[in-house]
Motif scaffolding. Structure first.
Motif, PDB file in Angstrom:
ATOM      1  N   LEU A 111       0.672  -1.097  -0.056  1.00  0.00           N
ATOM      2  CA  LEU A 111       0.114   0.052   0.048  1.00  0.00           C
ATOM      3  C   LEU A 111       1.022   1.278  -0.270  1.00  0.00           C
ATOM      4  CD1 LEU A 111      -2.828  -1.067   2.354  1.00  0.00           C
ATOM      5  CD2 LEU A 111      -3.027  -0.740   0.200  1.00  0.00           C
ATOM      6  N   SER A 112       1.770   1.264   0.704  1.00  0.00           N
ATOM      7  CA  SER A 112       2.608   2.389   0.693  1.00  0.00           C
ATOM      8  C   SER A 112       3.491   2.678  -0.568  1.00  0.00           C
ATOM      9  CB  SER A 112       3.918   2.075   1.798  1.00  0.00           C
ATOM     10  OG  SER A 112       4.659   3.149   1.974  1.00  0.00           O
ATOM     11  N   MET A 113       3.957   1.771  -1.318  1.00  0.00           N
ATOM     12  CA  MET A 113       4.492   1.551  -2.602  1.00  0.00           C
ATOM     13  C   MET A 113       3.351   2.338  -3.734  1.00  0.00           C
ATOM     14  SD  MET A 113       7.678   1.019  -2.295  1.00  0.00           S
ATOM     15  CE  MET A 113       8.167   0.575  -4.055  1.00  0.00           C
ATOM     16  N   LYS A 114       2.235   1.778  -3.446  1.00  0.00           N
ATOM     17  CA  LYS A 114       1.084   2.172  -4.331  1.00  0.00           C
ATOM     18  C   LYS A 114       0.542   3.868  -4.001  1.00  0.00           C
ATOM     19  CE  LYS A 114      -0.484  -2.259  -5.480  1.00  0.00           C
ATOM     20  NZ  LYS A 114      -1.629  -3.060  -5.282  1.00  0.00           N
ATOM     21  N   HIS A 115       1.035   4.255  -2.733  1.00  0.00           N
ATOM     22  CA  HIS A 115       0.444   5.609  -2.314  1.00  0.00           C
ATOM     23  C   HIS A 115      -1.049   5.474  -2.022  1.00  0.00           C
ATOM     24  CE1 HIS A 115       4.233   7.596  -2.739  1.00  0.00           C
ATOM     25  NE2 HIS A 115       4.336   6.954  -3.742  1.00  0.00           N
ATOM     26  N   GLU A 116      -1.648   4.329  -1.535  1.00  0.00           N
ATOM     27  CA  GLU A 116      -3.100   4.041  -1.139  1.00  0.00           C
ATOM     28  C   GLU A 116      -3.210   3.745   0.180  1.00  0.00           C
ATOM     29  OE1 GLU A 116      -4.187   1.118  -3.583  1.00  0.00           O
ATOM     30  OE2 GLU A 116      -4.025   2.106  -5.493  1.00  0.00           O
ATOM     31  N   TYR A 117      -4.400   3.871   0.796  1.00  0.00           N
ATOM     32  CA  TYR A 117      -4.644   3.434   2.110  1.00  0.00           C
ATOM     33  C   TYR A 117      -5.640   2.422   1.976  1.00  0.00           C
ATOM     34  CZ  TYR A 117      -2.553   7.911   3.733  1.00  0.00           C
ATOM     35  OH  TYR A 117      -1.735   8.842   4.098  1.00  0.00           O
ATOM     36  N   LEU A 118      -5.586   1.481   3.362  1.00  0.00           N
ATOM     37  CA  LEU A 118      -6.578   0.259   3.401  1.00  0.00           C
ATOM     38  C   LEU A 118      -8.164   0.961   3.400  1.00  0.00           C
ATOM     39  CD1 LEU A 118      -6.044  -2.488   3.461  1.00  0.00           C
ATOM     40  CD2 LEU A 118      -6.244  -2.493   5.920  1.00  0.00           C
ATOM     41  N   PRO A 119      -9.089   0.061   2.790  1.00  0.00           N
ATOM     42  CA  PRO A 119     -10.461   0.717   3.087  1.00  0.00           C
ATOM     43  C   PRO A 119     -10.797   0.709   4.527  1.00  0.00           C
ATOM     44  CG  PRO A 119     -10.341  -1.002   1.294  1.00  0.00           C
ATOM     45  CD  PRO A 119      -8.861  -0.982   1.822  1.00  0.00           C
ATOM     46  N   GLU A 120     -11.670   1.316   5.102  1.00  0.00           N
ATOM     47  CA  GLU A 120     -12.421   1.284   6.197  1.00  0.00           C
ATOM     48  C   GLU A 120     -12.628  -0.018   6.972  1.00  0.00           C
ATOM     49  OE1 GLU A 120     -12.531   3.979   8.625  1.00  0.00           O
ATOM     50  OE2 GLU A 120     -11.692   5.456   7.293  1.00  0.00           O
ATOM     51  N   ASP A 121     -13.285  -0.794   6.224  1.00  0.00           N
ATOM     52  CA  ASP A 121     -13.937  -2.099   6.741  1.00  0.00           C
ATOM     53  C   ASP A 121     -12.806  -3.051   6.817  1.00  0.00           C
ATOM     54  OD1 ASP A 121     -13.270  -2.244   3.833  1.00  0.00           O
ATOM     55  OD2 ASP A 121     -14.973  -3.487   3.440  1.00  0.00           O
ATOM     56  N   LEU A 122     -11.500  -3.102   6.330  1.00  0.00           N
ATOM     57  CA  LEU A 122     -10.400  -3.962   6.571  1.00  0.00           C
ATOM     58  C   LEU A 122      -9.353  -3.535   7.515  1.00  0.00           C
ATOM     59  CD1 LEU A 122      -9.494  -5.002   2.738  1.00  0.00           C
ATOM     60  CD2 LEU A 122     -11.116  -6.149   4.352  1.00  0.00           C
ATOM     61  N   GLN A 123      -9.770  -2.265   8.246  1.00  0.00           N
ATOM     62  CA  GLN A 123      -8.417  -1.556   9.112  1.00  0.00           C
ATOM     63  C   GLN A 123      -8.726  -2.637  10.277  1.00  0.00           C
ATOM     64  OE1 GLN A 123      -8.724   2.538   9.143  1.00  0.00           O
ATOM     65  NE2 GLN A 123      -8.573   2.992   7.138  1.00  0.00           N
ATOM     66  N   THR A 124      -7.430  -2.694  10.739  1.00  0.00           N
ATOM     67  CA  THR A 124      -7.098  -3.416  11.980  1.00  0.00           C
ATOM     68  C   THR A 124      -7.430  -2.526  13.294  1.00  0.00           C
ATOM     69  OG1 THR A 124      -4.963  -3.243  12.154  1.00  0.00           O
ATOM     70  CG2 THR A 124      -5.857  -5.119  11.050  1.00  0.00           C
ATOM     71  N   PRO A 125      -8.051  -3.074  14.404  1.00  0.00           N
ATOM     72  CA  PRO A 125      -7.973  -2.230  15.744  1.00  0.00           C
ATOM     73  C   PRO A 125      -6.665  -2.168  16.447  1.00  0.00           C
ATOM     74  CG  PRO A 125      -8.747  -4.455  16.125  1.00  0.00           C
ATOM     75  CD  PRO A 125      -8.449  -4.432  14.781  1.00  0.00           C
TER      76      PRO A 125
END
Length: 158
Positions: A111-125
């Motif tokens: 994700l860092s190499m693509k300059h993107e963020y993870l979608p909200e539903d897949l984010q870890t607590p």
């Protein structure tokens, strides 16, 4: 003449006899005040505790937000090559937990190499999985040192 040098947590008292040139000196470690260090340690623990300090709470919130964007947990940031206690703690964890950690790290790098963020539903607590095992390993290592036993693991350079 006495001079105190401070470098990287080491305190030295340098005795410079008047008959010797200043280039020749003998360095001796200074005995530290254990009570003062314990007091400072307690102060730092209180200062860095998010439950007791507003600034620590704000910092923890900012760090957790940035880690969640990449799908990481705080314990994923520990480097197993830097500290051998962390490596031992990771070896003692179940294989599924270590595999999930490696997968999160790979996903975060992608994700860092693509300059993107993870979608909200897949984010870890923001919760840990390594701290209890790491505390156990450090306690065992300190106990072995206190008993005078050989360490279980040592860093060797080829």
């Amino acid at each position: 003449m006495k001079t105190t040098l401070r470098r990287r947590r080491l305190d030295f008292v340098v005795n410079l006899p008047s008959s010797l040139p200043e280039a020749a000196f003998v360095a001796q470690p200074v005995k530290r005040d254990a009570h003062r260090e314990k007091k400072m340690s307690t102060f730092l623990q209180t200062f860095l505790d998010p439950k007791k300090n507003f600034l620590a709470r704000m910092h923890m919130k900012a760090v957790s937000t940035r880690l969640r964007r990449y799908g990481l947990r705080y314990d994923d940031l520990h480097d197993q090559y830097e500290n051998l206690d962390i490596k031992e703690a990771l070896n003692r964890l179940p294989r599924e937990v270590v595999d999930a950690r490696n997968q999160r790290l790979k996903r975060a790098m992608d994700l860092s190499m693509k300059h993107e963020y993870l979608p909200e539903d897949l984010q870890t607590p923001f919760r840990g999985y390594l701290q209890e095992m790491l505390a156990l390993v450090e306690r065992e290592r300190k106990e072995r040192e206190a008993l005078g036993a050989l360490p279980l693991y040592q860093r060797t350079f080829p």
